[in-house]
Enzyme design. Structure first.
Site, PDB file in Angstrom:
ATOM      1  N   GLU A   8       0.824  -1.210   0.000  1.00  0.00           N
ATOM      2  CA  GLU A   8       0.000   0.000   0.000  1.00  0.00           C
ATOM      3  C   GLU A   8       0.862   1.267   0.000  1.00  0.00           C
ATOM      4  O   GLU A   8       0.795   2.091   0.922  1.00  0.00           O
ATOM      5  CB  GLU A   8      -0.983  -0.036   1.180  1.00  0.00           C
ATOM      6  CG  GLU A   8      -1.842  -1.301   1.131  1.00  0.00           C
ATOM      7  CD  GLU A   8      -3.018  -1.340   2.110  1.00  0.00           C
ATOM      8  OE1 GLU A   8      -3.222  -0.347   2.824  1.00  0.00           O
ATOM      9  OE2 GLU A   8      -3.732  -2.357   2.121  1.00  0.00           O
ATOM     10  N   LEU A  48      -1.825   4.817  -8.638  1.00  0.00           N
ATOM     11  CA  LEU A  48      -1.680   3.653  -9.510  1.00  0.00           C
ATOM     12  C   LEU A  48      -1.412   4.076 -10.958  1.00  0.00           C
ATOM     13  O   LEU A  48      -0.506   3.544 -11.612  1.00  0.00           O
ATOM     14  CB  LEU A  48      -2.941   2.780  -9.438  1.00  0.00           C
ATOM     15  CG  LEU A  48      -2.896   1.522 -10.302  1.00  0.00           C
ATOM     16  CD1 LEU A  48      -1.808   0.558  -9.836  1.00  0.00           C
ATOM     17  CD2 LEU A  48      -4.248   0.801 -10.306  1.00  0.00           C
ATOM     18  N   HIS A  91      -5.782  -3.587  -3.170  1.00  0.00           N
ATOM     19  CA  HIS A  91      -6.357  -4.192  -1.970  1.00  0.00           C
ATOM     20  C   HIS A  91      -7.762  -3.634  -1.787  1.00  0.00           C
ATOM     21  O   HIS A  91      -8.011  -2.481  -2.135  1.00  0.00           O
ATOM     22  CB  HIS A  91      -5.515  -3.866  -0.735  1.00  0.00           C
ATOM     23  CG  HIS A  91      -4.130  -4.459  -0.793  1.00  0.00           C
ATOM     24  ND1 HIS A  91      -3.196  -4.279   0.186  1.00  0.00           N
ATOM     25  CD2 HIS A  91      -3.547  -5.263  -1.732  1.00  0.00           C
ATOM     26  CE1 HIS A  91      -2.091  -4.933  -0.135  1.00  0.00           C
ATOM     27  NE2 HIS A  91      -2.273  -5.530  -1.297  1.00  0.00           N
ATOM     28  N   GLU A 101      -5.165  -8.501  -2.111  1.00  0.00           N
ATOM     29  CA  GLU A 101      -5.411  -8.718  -0.669  1.00  0.00           C
ATOM     30  C   GLU A 101      -6.789  -8.136  -0.411  1.00  0.00           C
ATOM     31  O   GLU A 101      -7.017  -6.965  -0.695  1.00  0.00           O
ATOM     32  CB  GLU A 101      -4.352  -7.983   0.166  1.00  0.00           C
ATOM     33  CG  GLU A 101      -4.506  -8.195   1.673  1.00  0.00           C
ATOM     34  CD  GLU A 101      -3.727  -7.153   2.481  1.00  0.00           C
ATOM     35  OE1 GLU A 101      -2.493  -7.103   2.387  1.00  0.00           O
ATOM     36  OE2 GLU A 101      -4.391  -6.379   3.197  1.00  0.00           O
ATOM     37  N   ASN A 106      -9.764 -11.576  12.688  1.00  0.00           N
ATOM     38  CA  ASN A 106     -11.183 -11.945  12.721  1.00  0.00           C
ATOM     39  C   ASN A 106     -11.693 -12.479  11.394  1.00  0.00           C
ATOM     40  O   ASN A 106     -12.862 -12.828  11.286  1.00  0.00           O
ATOM     41  CB  ASN A 106     -12.025 -10.736  13.127  1.00  0.00           C
ATOM     42  CG  ASN A 106     -11.720 -10.285  14.540  1.00  0.00           C
ATOM     43  OD1 ASN A 106     -11.702 -11.105  15.459  1.00  0.00           O
ATOM     44  ND2 ASN A 106     -11.464  -9.008  14.718  1.00  0.00           N
TER      45      ASN A 106
END
Ligand SMILES: *[C@@H]1O[C@H](CO)[C@@H](O)[C@H](O)[C@H]1NC(C)=O
Ligand SMILES: *[C@@H]1O[C@H](CO)[C@@H](O)[C@H](O)[C@H]1NC(C)=O
Ligand SMILES: *[C@@H]1O[C@H](CO)[C@@H](O)[C@H](O)[C@H]1NC(C)=O
Length: 467
Positions: free
Chosen positions: A156, A205, A223, A270, A316
């Site tokens: 990132e 990007l 992501h 991701e 989680n």
């Protein structure tokens, strides 16, 4: 037959139910997906915590990993930009012990997964990326004969603190430098993957790809998380607007990817339901399957070539829990791998926003052994009413149905999932259970908050006849 029709009509007119029609006959094949479309991620944050309960040598982990192979197994994340391989005491950062690197490679090889490793982009010399530590890892890797499928550089980069240090242009140069180093060491062929853009992707990007990044990469990655795990609520997980929010994100990413890096793959490198480790007692429960299955459907339909789930284990949102047992999304992913193939059909239905439906040719190479010509339709009912799904094309043909529902009275937040009424469980550490369909035909009754796959083996769909 008449009795069935009567019951059906009675339920439609007297109860709170609705009926939708899926037009498969006129559906066009619009995309192909690869056998590695679904992959998994292990967050590099686990390295600094000594992997918590994750056990690379566990027989159960190997069994679960094998079930999802072939697929990519990426080790990456925010911590990647702090990791030093075989760190000395005076070096800053998080140590990646040599033994961890051995473990990752062995697990990937034993499970038939393709390892992807994310290198630290932060070390600098005169503003350029300093490859010294990466070179050590690569030299060791070549010496051991390990063959990871791909490498990334940084995570990132459009987020701080990296963005202040490394411009788009500089990052493109760093990727080129990485490739040069790898080839000078004699690293066998590998994919160069990046730049792992997070959140709002443009314009970082675009600028990166224009500055030469597009030429260096084999796969362009972004992501994606629907929302923040700390503020997410259960309602978000059945919110059609939240599910739809993925569409413009993927469309704009694919557009930029195709325009600025033509002929390169475009991946969700991701991705999960919620960022910041996922939503506690939600992201690892039955209800998380709606976001996950819908993401797989939309991503294939809109032209992504791979989707890497955060995460295989941990936080989680793991597919497997802290005791290394499968969560509902593990079973969903396994069914997807076994039943869903290529190409993808452009079916859409707009009459009921609580019903999400996708169709592909059936995966004819899986152990279930479906024949060419078969179609797999997968569907979700995120609403509180039963819906009858009518597939005119298949009404007279046999269907094999795999319907998922919450595993116990915890309902949407159940830690378990039922397949056709039976809770899915591992029979032992070295085998996966049989995933048995119910054979039926006619209109599919999809109850509130159920989801499932319907295979039509005799569809004889011409686009599905090639093997
Ligand atoms: C998918 O791949 C097959 C075989 O390579 C090809 O014939 C077909 O045109 C492709 N379909 C699409 C929609 O790209
Ligand atoms: C790890 O570092 C030690 C010294 O700190 C060195 O002796 C050893 O060769 C290194 N191992 C690898 C695989 O680079
Ligand atoms: C189809 O099943 C085979 C065998 O299990 C597997 O290798 C492949 O990845 C699956 N295809 C897809 C698109 O997941």
């Amino acid at each position: 037959m008449f009795r069935h029709l009567l019951v059906f009509l009675l339920s439609v007119f007297t109860y709170d139910v609705s009926c939708i029609t899926i037009n498969l006959e006129s559906a066009k094949a619009v995309r192909n997906v690869s056998v590695k479309f679904v992959g998994v991620n292990l967050d590099s944050g686990l390295i600094g915590t000594k992997w918590r309960n994750f056990d690379f040598k566990s027989r159960k982990v190997l069994t679960l990993a094998k079930g999802l192979s072939p697929s990519y197994l990426r080790v990456g994340g925010a911590t990647s930009d702090r990791i030093m391989f075989n760190k000395t005491h005076d070096q800053p950062g998080v140590n990646l012990p040599v033994a961890d690197w051995d473990n990752m490679n062995h697990l990937a090889m034993n499970a038939g997964m393709d390892l992807i490793y994310d290198f630290n982009v932060i070390p600098r010399k005169n503003g350029q990326w300093d490859p010294t530590n990466a070179r050590q890892l690569l030299e060791y890797t070549v010496k051991k004969g390990y063959k990871p499928a791909g490498y990334e550089l940084g995570n990132e980069p459009n987020h701080s603190p990296q963005v202040h240090i490394i411009s788009e242009k500089q990052l493109a140069k760093d990727f080129a430098a990485f490739k040069h180093v790898a080839s000078s060491i004699g690293v066998p062929p590998f994919l160069t993957i990046g730049p792992d853009i997070g959140g709002v992707i443009m314009p970082y990007l675009e600028k990166f790809l224009e500055a030469g990044g597009g030429d260096v990469l084999d796969a362009v990655t972004m992501h994606q998380y629907y929302t923040n795990g700390q503020s997410a609520t259960l309602k978000d997980f059945t919110d059609s607007k939240l599910l739809d929010s993925l569409i413009p994100e993927v469309q704009s990413f694919v557009k930029t990817c195709n325009q600025k890096a033509p002929h390169k793959q475009c991946w969700l490198g991701e991705t999960s339901s919620c960022s910041h480790g996922g939503a506690q007692h939600i992201s690892d429960r039955y209800v998380a399957g709606f976001l996950w299955l819908d993401k797989l459907g939309l991503s294939a339909l809109h032209g992504l070539q791979a989707v890497l789930r955060q995460s295989f284990f941990g936080s989680n949102y793991g597919l497997i829990d802290a005791h290394l047992n499968p969560n509902p999304d593990y079973w969903l992913t396994l069914l997807y791998k076994r039943l869903v193939g290529s190409p993808v059909f452009d079916i859409t239905q707009t009459s009921d926003h609580n019903i999400r439906v996708y169709a592909h040719c059936t995966n004819v190479s899986s152990s279930i052994g479906y024949k060419p010509g078969s179609i797999t339709v997968y569907m979700m009912n995120i609403g509180s009413k039963t819906v009858y799904v009518h597939i005119p094309f298949s009404s007279s043909k046999t269907q094999q149905r795999y319907i998922l529902s919450p595993g116990d009275h915890d309902g949407l937040t159940s830690q378990f999932v039922k397949l056709n009424g039976d809770v899915l469980k591992l029979p032992n550490d070295h085998s996966l259970p049989d995933l048995k369909p119910v054979v039926s035909h006619g209109t599919v009754k999809l109850e509130a908050y159920n989801m499932g796959f319907v295979v039509i083996p005799d569809a004889m769909k011409p686009e599905c006849m090639q093997t």
